[in-house]
Design an enzyme around this catalytic site. Structure first.
Site, PDB file in Angstrom:
ATOM      1  CB  THR A 195      -6.707  -5.582  10.191  1.00 59.67           C
ATOM      2  OG1 THR A 195      -7.099  -6.693   9.375  1.00 59.67           O
ATOM      3  CG2 THR A 195      -7.052  -4.291   9.487  1.00 59.67           C
ATOM      4  CE  LYS A 206      -3.938  -2.108   2.397  1.00 57.04           C
ATOM      5  NZ  LYS A 206      -4.807  -1.983   3.594  1.00 57.04           N
ATOM      6  CG  PHE A 262     -13.533   1.509   6.404  1.00 58.23           C
ATOM      7  CD1 PHE A 262     -13.029   0.945   5.238  1.00 58.23           C
ATOM      8  CD2 PHE A 262     -14.234   0.700   7.286  1.00 58.23           C
ATOM      9  CE1 PHE A 262     -13.227  -0.403   4.953  1.00 58.23           C
ATOM     10  CE2 PHE A 262     -14.435  -0.649   7.012  1.00 58.23           C
ATOM     11  CZ  PHE A 262     -13.927  -1.197   5.835  1.00 58.23           C
ATOM     12  CG  ASN A 322      -3.446  -2.306   7.049  1.00 63.66           C
ATOM     13  OD1 ASN A 322      -3.284  -2.125   5.848  1.00 63.66           O
ATOM     14  ND2 ASN A 322      -4.519  -2.911   7.534  1.00 63.66           N
ATOM     15  CG  HIS A 343      -5.500  -6.193  -0.065  1.00 65.32           C
ATOM     16  ND1 HIS A 343      -6.742  -6.191   0.514  1.00 65.32           N
ATOM     17  CD2 HIS A 343      -5.567  -7.069  -1.101  1.00 65.32           C
ATOM     18  CE1 HIS A 343      -7.529  -7.024  -0.163  1.00 65.32           C
ATOM     19  NE2 HIS A 343      -6.835  -7.568  -1.149  1.00 65.32           N
ATOM     20  NE  ARG A 353      -6.591 -13.348   5.628  1.00 67.39           N
ATOM     21  CZ  ARG A 353      -6.927 -12.074   5.401  1.00 67.39           C
ATOM     22  NH1 ARG A 353      -6.560 -11.475   4.290  1.00 67.39           N
ATOM     23  NH2 ARG A 353      -7.625 -11.398   6.289  1.00 67.39           N
ATOM     24  NE  ARG A 367      -2.094  -5.546   7.467  1.00 68.79           N
ATOM     25  CZ  ARG A 367      -3.112  -6.290   7.064  1.00 68.79           C
ATOM     26  NH1 ARG A 367      -3.589  -7.252   7.837  1.00 68.79           N
ATOM     27  NH2 ARG A 367      -3.667  -6.066   5.883  1.00 68.79           N
TER      28      ARG A 367
END
EC number: 2.7.4.6
Length: 140
Positions: free
Chosen positions: A93, A11, A59, A114, A117, A87, A104
């Site tokens: 998250t 991100k 959001f 964070n 994705h 994951r 993260r």
């Protein structure tokens, strides 16, 4: 476990801080191979379509603004149990809840920013991969 593919986005908060290499190293150290990758600057419309599942969430607009605020790195990861493994590597998250050593925990700035994705299921992985890549771009 079966060999599978999953989709990942590095991100804007991470690309702004030049963390792509460090994040890719985490994937590779965990045994995932990067079989497709490109750096793009999503438009707000592209982000909106990609995150349409969240359209009714409070959001959503902020998420679309953030995801179109700077370049991202979209990628396809391949490996044994790739979806679950990715994951696990990403961590929770909320970075405050993420296990030490996860992406993260190490790199995320907040719940909203964070760093990564990742697809949550085989069906969403297939949809998300197809949204950004043609079959010819998957070179694993």
């Amino acid at each position: 476990m079966a060999l599978e593919r999953t989709f990942s986005i590095i991100k804007p908060d991470a690309t702004r801080r030049n963390l792509t290499g460090a994040i890719n190293a985490k994937f590779e150290e965990a045994g995932l191979r990067i079989v497709a990758q490109k750096r793009i600057h999503m438009t707000k419309a592209q982000a909106g379509k990609f995150y349409a599942v969240h359209a009714e969430r409070p959001f959503y607009d902020e998420l679309c603004e953030f995801m179109s605020s700077a370049p991202v790195v979209v990628q396809v990861l391949e490996g044994e149990g790739a979806i679950a493994k990715n994951r696990e590597i990403m961590g929770a998250t909320n970075p405050a809840d993420a296990a030490p050593g996860t992406i993260r925990a190490e790199f995320a700035e907040s719940v909203g920013e964070n760093s990564v994705h990742g697809s949550d299921a085989p069906e969403t992985a297939a949809e998300e991969i197809a949204y950004f890549f043609s079959g010819l771009e998957l070179v694993g």
